[in-house]
Scaffold this active site. Structure first.
Site, PDB file in Angstrom:
ATOM      1  N   ARG A  50       2.437  17.401 -22.542  1.00 25.91           N
ATOM      2  CA  ARG A  50       3.277  18.019 -23.565  1.00 25.91           C
ATOM      3  C   ARG A  50       3.377  17.164 -24.836  1.00 25.91           C
ATOM      4  O   ARG A  50       3.530  17.696 -25.920  1.00 25.91           O
ATOM      5  CB  ARG A  50       4.667  18.290 -23.009  1.00 25.91           C
ATOM      6  CG  ARG A  50       4.684  19.551 -22.158  1.00 25.91           C
ATOM      7  CD  ARG A  50       6.028  19.771 -21.545  1.00 25.91           C
ATOM      8  NE  ARG A  50       6.471  18.561 -20.859  1.00 25.91           N
ATOM      9  CZ  ARG A  50       7.635  18.412 -20.254  1.00 25.91           C
ATOM     10  NH1 ARG A  50       8.499  19.381 -20.274  1.00 25.91           N
ATOM     11  NH2 ARG A  50       7.952  17.305 -19.641  1.00 25.91           N
ATOM     12  N   LYS A 161      -0.460  11.070  -5.042  1.00 25.98           N
ATOM     13  CA  LYS A 161       0.738  11.154  -4.222  1.00 25.98           C
ATOM     14  C   LYS A 161       1.976  11.224  -5.111  1.00 25.98           C
ATOM     15  O   LYS A 161       1.853  10.901  -6.285  1.00 25.98           O
ATOM     16  CB  LYS A 161       0.805   9.982  -3.244  1.00 25.98           C
ATOM     17  CG  LYS A 161       1.083   8.635  -3.915  1.00 25.98           C
ATOM     18  CD  LYS A 161       1.007   7.526  -2.921  1.00 25.98           C
ATOM     19  CE  LYS A 161       2.347   7.047  -2.448  1.00 25.98           C
ATOM     20  NZ  LYS A 161       3.105   6.261  -3.419  1.00 25.98           N
ATOM     21  N   HIS A 191      -4.854   5.064  -3.373  1.00 27.21           N
ATOM     22  CA  HIS A 191      -5.559   3.926  -3.966  1.00 27.21           C
ATOM     23  C   HIS A 191      -5.777   2.792  -2.971  1.00 27.21           C
ATOM     24  O   HIS A 191      -6.634   1.941  -3.177  1.00 27.21           O
ATOM     25  CB  HIS A 191      -4.875   3.442  -5.256  1.00 27.21           C
ATOM     26  CG  HIS A 191      -3.643   2.626  -5.047  1.00 27.21           C
ATOM     27  ND1 HIS A 191      -2.423   3.175  -4.781  1.00 27.21           N
ATOM     28  CD2 HIS A 191      -3.440   1.283  -5.077  1.00 27.21           C
ATOM     29  CE1 HIS A 191      -1.514   2.214  -4.663  1.00 27.21           C
ATOM     30  NE2 HIS A 191      -2.107   1.046  -4.830  1.00 27.21           N
ATOM     31  N   LYS A 195      -9.302   0.004  -2.078  1.00 36.12           N
ATOM     32  CA  LYS A 195      -9.262  -1.463  -2.096  1.00 36.12           C
ATOM     33  C   LYS A 195     -10.467  -2.016  -1.348  1.00 36.12           C
ATOM     34  O   LYS A 195     -10.837  -1.522  -0.277  1.00 36.12           O
ATOM     35  CB  LYS A 195      -7.956  -1.965  -1.460  1.00 36.12           C
ATOM     36  CG  LYS A 195      -6.731  -1.704  -2.339  1.00 36.12           C
ATOM     37  CD  LYS A 195      -5.478  -2.323  -1.749  1.00 36.12           C
ATOM     38  CE  LYS A 195      -4.241  -1.876  -2.487  1.00 36.12           C
ATOM     39  NZ  LYS A 195      -3.948  -2.638  -3.695  1.00 36.12           N
ATOM     40  N   GLU A 229       6.168  -6.440  -1.317  1.00 36.33           N
ATOM     41  CA  GLU A 229       6.061  -6.539  -2.772  1.00 36.33           C
ATOM     42  C   GLU A 229       7.214  -7.362  -3.301  1.00 36.33           C
ATOM     43  O   GLU A 229       8.306  -7.333  -2.722  1.00 36.33           O
ATOM     44  CB  GLU A 229       6.148  -5.150  -3.408  1.00 36.33           C
ATOM     45  CG  GLU A 229       5.070  -4.199  -2.968  1.00 36.33           C
ATOM     46  CD  GLU A 229       5.178  -2.888  -3.727  1.00 36.33           C
ATOM     47  OE1 GLU A 229       4.668  -2.830  -4.851  1.00 36.33           O
ATOM     48  OE2 GLU A 229       5.791  -1.938  -3.215  1.00 36.33           O
ATOM     49  N   ASP A 250       7.072   6.353   0.507  1.00 36.27           N
ATOM     50  CA  ASP A 250       6.263   5.840  -0.590  1.00 36.27           C
ATOM     51  C   ASP A 250       5.077   4.990  -0.084  1.00 36.27           C
ATOM     52  O   ASP A 250       4.005   5.003  -0.676  1.00 36.27           O
ATOM     53  CB  ASP A 250       7.183   4.982  -1.480  1.00 36.27           C
ATOM     54  CG  ASP A 250       6.523   4.529  -2.766  1.00 36.27           C
ATOM     55  OD1 ASP A 250       5.818   5.337  -3.378  1.00 36.27           O
ATOM     56  OD2 ASP A 250       6.722   3.355  -3.159  1.00 36.27           O
ATOM     57  N   HIS A 255       0.073   4.988   2.385  1.00 34.59           N
ATOM     58  CA  HIS A 255      -0.934   3.919   2.363  1.00 34.59           C
ATOM     59  C   HIS A 255      -1.129   3.227   3.726  1.00 34.59           C
ATOM     60  O   HIS A 255      -2.240   3.007   4.167  1.00 34.59           O
ATOM     61  CB  HIS A 255      -0.541   2.852   1.348  1.00 34.59           C
ATOM     62  CG  HIS A 255      -0.325   3.381  -0.036  1.00 34.59           C
ATOM     63  ND1 HIS A 255      -1.175   4.287  -0.609  1.00 34.59           N
ATOM     64  CD2 HIS A 255       0.634   3.120  -0.963  1.00 34.59           C
ATOM     65  CE1 HIS A 255      -0.742   4.565  -1.846  1.00 34.59           C
ATOM     66  NE2 HIS A 255       0.356   3.878  -2.072  1.00 34.59           N
ATOM     67  N   LYS A 355      10.240  -3.632  -0.873  1.00 31.04           N
ATOM     68  CA  LYS A 355      10.311  -4.054  -2.287  1.00 31.04           C
ATOM     69  C   LYS A 355      11.174  -5.305  -2.352  1.00 31.04           C
ATOM     70  O   LYS A 355      12.004  -5.547  -1.475  1.00 31.04           O
ATOM     71  CB  LYS A 355      10.990  -2.972  -3.110  1.00 31.04           C
ATOM     72  CG  LYS A 355      10.254  -1.644  -3.106  1.00 31.04           C
ATOM     73  CD  LYS A 355       9.435  -1.499  -4.343  1.00 31.04           C
ATOM     74  CE  LYS A 355       8.727  -0.176  -4.418  1.00 31.04           C
ATOM     75  NZ  LYS A 355       7.406  -0.274  -5.035  1.00 31.04           N
TER      76      LYS A 355
HETATM   77  C1  BG6 Z   1       2.301   2.953  -5.009  1.00 29.46           C
HETATM   78  C2  BG6 Z   1       3.767   3.030  -4.732  1.00 29.46           C
HETATM   79  O1  BG6 Z   1       1.635   4.016  -4.403  1.00 29.46           O
HETATM   80  O2  BG6 Z   1       1.806   1.708  -4.496  1.00 29.46           O
HETATM   81  C3  BG6 Z   1       4.491   1.886  -5.414  1.00 29.46           C
HETATM   82  O3  BG6 Z   1       4.271   4.271  -5.215  1.00 29.46           O
HETATM   83  C4  BG6 Z   1       3.903   0.574  -4.965  1.00 29.46           C
HETATM   84  O4  BG6 Z   1       5.875   1.916  -5.120  1.00 29.46           O
HETATM   85  C5  BG6 Z   1       2.383   0.570  -5.107  1.00 29.46           C
HETATM   86  O5  BG6 Z   1       4.465  -0.458  -5.762  1.00 29.46           O
HETATM   87  C6  BG6 Z   1       1.798  -0.668  -4.444  1.00 29.46           C
HETATM   88  O6  BG6 Z   1       0.430  -0.732  -4.694  1.00 29.46           O
HETATM   89  P1  BG6 Z   1      -0.350  -2.110  -4.641  1.00 29.46           P
HETATM   90  O7  BG6 Z   1      -1.769  -1.740  -4.877  1.00 29.46           O
HETATM   91  O8  BG6 Z   1       0.231  -2.974  -5.711  1.00 29.46           O
HETATM   92  O9  BG6 Z   1      -0.085  -2.703  -3.280  1.00 29.46           O
END
Ligand code: BG6
Length: 504
Positions: A50, A161, A191, A195, A229, A250, A255, A355
């Site tokens: 937009r 996602k 993603h 990796k 993280e 999440d 993942h 986190k």
């Molecule tokens: C994302 C999550 O898919 O992956 C995030 O939504 C997260 O919350 C991230 O921080 C972590 O990815 P990576 O590659 O840094 O481990």
């Protein structure tokens, strides 16, 4: 993954192109591919959002985000492929103009009718955009089987996602996609599968004969998969704190269960995407769905309070912007999974993610069973179990930990480590996962993308935990300080099973 066919000419249409992902990941990934001669001979990007941008200001915005990432002279060449169309693609009215722009660019860049639609929008916009793509008539071949080596034009869709928030919404979204695209044209991106070390896991397992025989319940006591993280919710408070947010949804459901599947799958009959995914799907189907009563024994939730990370004070989660001051959202989640197959019967897989933890670490650890007979009785108490540690990030590499004799007279035993360090060995940085995944989508290789069956089964395996948490609010949140390894309840869960979390 099976071979390296070239990327096919195409127009990439990114919905939500003014958002973070495009400038942070997608354009740098495409630039990397183009710079390394891996982009298709004819390609273009059309960003649709937009926000008001022209082609020129869109290009500038992308470049200004991280000018260091691009060589100036090369950027001018590359940027010619980038275009922008300001429109709300969730509405019907702008679609004739979106459609005209798409077909005009396809002519201009000679990309025939190959379209890679990329949904980089908030999840509530997925459905109307998919439907509008369907109505536009642009998908002429999407419902036919599109495979590598097929010369017909193709239309594929990449979906980011979150893919649903529970089994029901995931099934619904899959059905909506299925109305317009064949499963073979749907690329559900994760993603983590891009990796380097996750892909290397398949090579380590299936290109060597030394690992496979010990890769089972005969030798493995349990497996841990961790994604810790240091960052908090980074301005995403209102999304993260919504009913669809939290660490279980999440990270674990998406993942980490993907990593589990690659770690646990049987050798595929070939490296074709269909054969690899068939084996992964079997793992997902074998995931035991816990009962409600089991939840308190197999899962732990956490939420960070104030603390310190790298010497800096960090406010608690409930103080973050967009977060409810009484929030029950899990910023930490751990769950034990069982894979009910002959290979894995009785081997727990412990998955955890949090986190604001003490350190960024994405890792798989295989803990081996003790020797059948303990010869070193005196030292036995101190003997550690043998471990294979696969570091996905940082310090990409693999470590093998086993017991050895300390030099000298007398018998002292200590654990020693053999290490394969990715950077030392190859002297290169692994490419960003998005480059790999985007290239695969342009090649028509679905190996590293998720099949609908995987997603749905992954939801079934975590939903009892989410339901239990929803019905039984925790009265101890926040229960870990930022900058620690998570709630003590998680250590207690492991200790009750005679185990401990691997934190290095
Ligand atoms: C994302 C999550 O898919 O992956 C995030 O939504 C997260 O919350 C991230 O921080 C972590 O990815 P990576 O590659 O840094 O481990």
């Amino acid at each position: 993954m099976s071979n390296n066919p070239p990327a096919q000419d195409c127009l990439i249409v990114i919905f939500g192109a003014s958002g973070d992902l495009t400038k942070r990941k997608l354009i740098p990934a495409l630039y990397y591919l183009w710079d390394h001669g891996l982009a298709p001979a004819n390609f273009a990007v059309l960003g649709v959002s937009r926000s008001e941008y022209s082609d020129a200001s869109f290009r500038d915005m992308l470049h200004e985000f991280d000018p260091q990432a691009y060589d100036d002279a090369k950027w001018a060449d590359f940027a010619r492929h980038l275009h922008y169309h300001a429109a709300d693609s969730t509405q019907d009215q702008p679609w004739p103009s979106i459609r005209d722009r798409i077909t005009a660019l396809a002519d201009e860049h000679k990309t025939s009718n190959n379209y890679l639609f990329y949904l980089s929008v908030a999840p509530q916009h997925f459905e109307p955009i998919i439907q509008n793509i369907g109505v536009s008539g642009l998908v002429t071949e999407g419902r036919l089987f599109c495979s590598i080596g097929d010369d017909r034009p193709w239309q594929r869709i990449v979906v980011e996602k979150p893919f649903g928030t529970d089994p029901k919404s995931a099934v619904h979204l899959n059905n909506v996609l299925g109305e317009v695209f064949d499963e073979s044209a749907i690329y559900r991106i994760d993603h983590y599968l891009g990796k380097e070390l996750v892909q290397n896991l398949m090579v380590v397992r299936f290109a060597n004969s030394i690992f496979e025989p010990i890769w089972s319940q005969h030798f493995i006591d349990h497996v841990q998969i961790t994604a810790s993280e240091t960052v908090g919710v980074e301005g995403r408070g209102s999304y993260y704190d919504s009913p669809g947010g939290g660490a279980m949804r999440d990270m674990v459901q998406s993942h980490l269960l993907q990593v589990l599947a690659v770690m646990a799958m049987e050798p595929p009959v070939s490296l074709s995407d269909v054969d690899v995914r068939t084996e992964k799907i079997k793992v997902f189907k074998a995931l035991r769905v816990p009962t409600f009563d089991q939840v308190p024994h197999i899962a732990v939730r956490g939420q960070y309070g104030p603390g310190q990370i790298d010497g800096k004070a960090v406010p608690g989660y409930r103080m973050e912007k967009g977060v409810n001051r009484q929030s029950q959202t899990d910023t930490y989640a751990a769950q034990q999974f069982l894979v009910d197959t002959w290979r894995w019967g009785g081997v727990p897989f412990y998955l955890r993610s949090g986190k604001a933890m003490t350190r960024k670490m994405t890792q798989i650890v295989l803990f081996f069973k003790p020797t059948p007979h303990v010869l070193f009785r005196e030292q036995a108490k101190r003997l550690k179990s043998n471990q294979i540690v696969i570091n996905i990030h940082p310090n990409e590499g693999i470590r093998l930990r086993f017991e050895g004799k300390v030099p000298g007279t007398g018998l002292k035993i200590k654990d020693v480590v053999m290490e394969f360090d990715y950077r030392q060995q190859w002297q290169v940085e692994p490419p960003d996962g998005y480059a790999t995944l985007l290239l695969d989508a342009m090649r028509g290789d679905q190996t590293l993308f998720k099949h609908r069956d995987e997603i749905e089964a992954a939801w079934y395996a975590v939903q009892p935990v989410l339901d239990y948490w929803q019905e039984n609010p925790a009265d101890d949140l926040p229960n870990y300080a930022a900058g620690t390894w998570g709630p003590s309840a998680s250590d207690v869960m492991m200790a009750k099973a005679g185990r401990y979390w691997h934190n290095d």
